[in-house]
Design an enzyme around this catalytic site. Structure first.
Site, PDB file in Angstrom:
ATOM      1  N   ASP A  25       0.519  -1.140   0.262  1.00  0.00           N
ATOM      2  CA  ASP A  25      -0.045   0.359  -0.358  1.00  0.00           C
ATOM      3  C   ASP A  25       0.929   1.108   0.147  1.00  0.00           C
ATOM      4  O   ASP A  25       2.100   1.535   0.274  1.00  0.00           O
ATOM      5  CB  ASP A  25      -0.579  -0.162   1.007  1.00  0.00           C
ATOM      6  N   ASN A  73     -10.687  -3.029  -6.318  1.00  0.00           N
ATOM      7  CA  ASN A  73      -9.752  -2.547  -7.174  1.00  0.00           C
ATOM      8  C   ASN A  73     -10.628  -1.766  -8.610  1.00  0.00           C
ATOM      9  O   ASN A  73     -10.051  -1.419  -9.260  1.00  0.00           O
ATOM     10  CB  ASN A  73      -8.459  -2.842  -6.923  1.00  0.00           C
TER      11      ASN A  73
HETATM   12  C1  FPP Z   1      -1.907  -0.073  -3.002  1.00  0.00           C
HETATM   13  O1  FPP Z   1      -1.197   1.174  -3.835  1.00  0.00           O
HETATM   14  C2  FPP Z   1      -1.418  -0.477  -4.296  1.00  0.00           C
HETATM   15  C3  FPP Z   1      -2.154  -1.613  -5.137  1.00  0.00           C
HETATM   16  C4  FPP Z   1      -3.275  -0.882  -5.186  1.00  0.00           C
HETATM   17  C5  FPP Z   1      -1.604  -1.643  -6.369  1.00  0.00           C
HETATM   18  C6  FPP Z   1      -0.553  -2.303  -6.177  1.00  0.00           C
HETATM   19  C7  FPP Z   1       0.711  -2.764  -7.251  1.00  0.00           C
HETATM   20  C8  FPP Z   1       1.570  -2.906  -7.547  1.00  0.00           C
HETATM   21  C9  FPP Z   1       2.816  -2.684  -6.147  1.00  0.00           C
HETATM   22  C10 FPP Z   1       2.586  -2.789  -8.896  1.00  0.00           C
HETATM   23  C11 FPP Z   1       2.554  -3.838  -9.627  1.00  0.00           C
HETATM   24  C12 FPP Z   1       2.139  -5.134  -9.069  1.00  0.00           C
HETATM   25  C13 FPP Z   1       3.136  -6.117  -9.592  1.00  0.00           C
HETATM   26  C14 FPP Z   1       3.174  -7.443  -8.599  1.00  0.00           C
HETATM   27  C15 FPP Z   1       4.337  -5.899 -10.768  1.00  0.00           C
HETATM   28  P1  FPP Z   1      -2.249   2.211  -3.496  1.00  0.00           P
HETATM   29  O2  FPP Z   1      -2.791   3.368  -5.377  1.00  0.00           O
HETATM   30  O3  FPP Z   1      -3.847   2.442  -2.770  1.00  0.00           O
HETATM   31  O4  FPP Z   1      -1.386   3.833  -2.640  1.00  0.00           O
HETATM   32  P2  FPP Z   1      -2.188   5.329  -1.614  1.00  0.00           P
HETATM   33  O5  FPP Z   1      -3.424   4.565  -0.655  1.00  0.00           O
HETATM   34  O6  FPP Z   1      -1.520   5.760  -1.512  1.00  0.00           O
HETATM   35  O7  FPP Z   1      -3.556   5.853  -2.706  1.00  0.00           O
END
Ligand code: FPP
Length: 255
Positions: A25, A73
């Protein structure tokens, strides 16, 4: 004699976690702090994925599960969903040979059928190429939700019951666990969540029953191998009782 890779890090091999699960996250906040688009945070986050996979394999973790895309998501802005899918596709394509050479088996947990066809093709290719590897399992949770998973397992039990394959008495915790996406794998010993949020967010709800939870304020793109190793060392100092009481007698032996 060949020394074990975990030893130089001060990690005790006898109590190494078998399964590490991570809620990655903070990508969006990482990007926002730098006045960048959220997608840049996800891009940087995939570099962290690469580094963590390598570190886990190096120290001998058996299963690493990464929460890459939840069932919730899908309701993010379409452009972000598209960018995340493109990143996943790129990751699978670019990492496939490396995962294979490291002896890592790729496994996707979640509603694979909901992913775009080209992402499914990459998943199938990488899964097939790495299927016989025994060094580590990398579970990518994609369109994954814990409640959906448990519901799906319950449905499978109901089908097996209706077809006479099992009896009502055969419905045990093991029978349900076997029908989860993670069937056959050990439960997570550690669940890590980055960016300071104190929630499970529908992640491995069944499997995390006795997991040790670690919350770090670090945003996912900044999460380092060093911090991961610190977590493993701290895990090894925790007393896992699984709801039981451990009585220690005066001579220090456990009763
Ligand atoms: C949460 O951060 C993260 C995600 C919903 C996506 C996770 C994806 C990756 C780490 C990259 C791609 C994955 C792979 C396996 C290559 P957020 O967007 O909710 O962050 P925030 O809470 O700060 O808005």
């Amino acid at each position: 004699m060949k020394s074990d890779p975990a030893e130089p890090y001060g990690i005790d091999l006898k109590t190494l976690p078998r399964h590490v699960a991570v809620i990655m996250d903070g990508n969006g906040r990482w990007a926002k702090k730098r006045l960048m688009n959220r997608v840049n945070g996800h891009k940087q986050g995939s570099e962290t994925v690469r580094a963590l996979v390598t570190a886990c394999r190096e120290i001998g973790i058996e299963v690493l599960t990464l929460y890459a895309f939840s069932t919730e998501n899908w309701s993010r802005p379409a452009a972000e969903v598209t960018a995340l899918m493109a990143l996943l596709k790129r990751f699978l394509r670019s990492e496939r040979d490396d995962l294979d050479s490291k002896g890592i088996r790729l496994n996707v947990i979640g509603q694979k059928y909901r992913l775009p066809a080209d992402v499914q093709t990459e998943i199938d290719g990488a899964t097939l190429q790495t299927r016989n590897n025994t060094g580590m399992v990398l579970n990518l949770a994609l369109s994954y939700g814990g409640r959906e998973e448990i519901t799906m397992a319950a449905k499978r039990l109901a089908e097996d019951l209706a077809s006479g394959k099992i009896l009502a008495d055969d419905i045990t915790e093991t029978a349900l666990a076997d029908r989860l996406y993670t069937g056959g794998l050990p439960d997570p010993d550690i669940v890590i969540r980055t960016s300071g949020e104190m929630r499970l967010s529908n992640f491995l709800l069944w499997q995390a029953a006795y997991a040790e939870i670690f919350i770090t304020d670090t945003l996912w793109p900044d999460f380092s191998k060093q911090e991961f190793l610190d977590i493993v060392r701290e895990y090894q100092t925790r007393d896992r009782r699984y709801g039981k009481v451990v009585c220690t007698s005066n001579d220090g032996s456990q009763q």
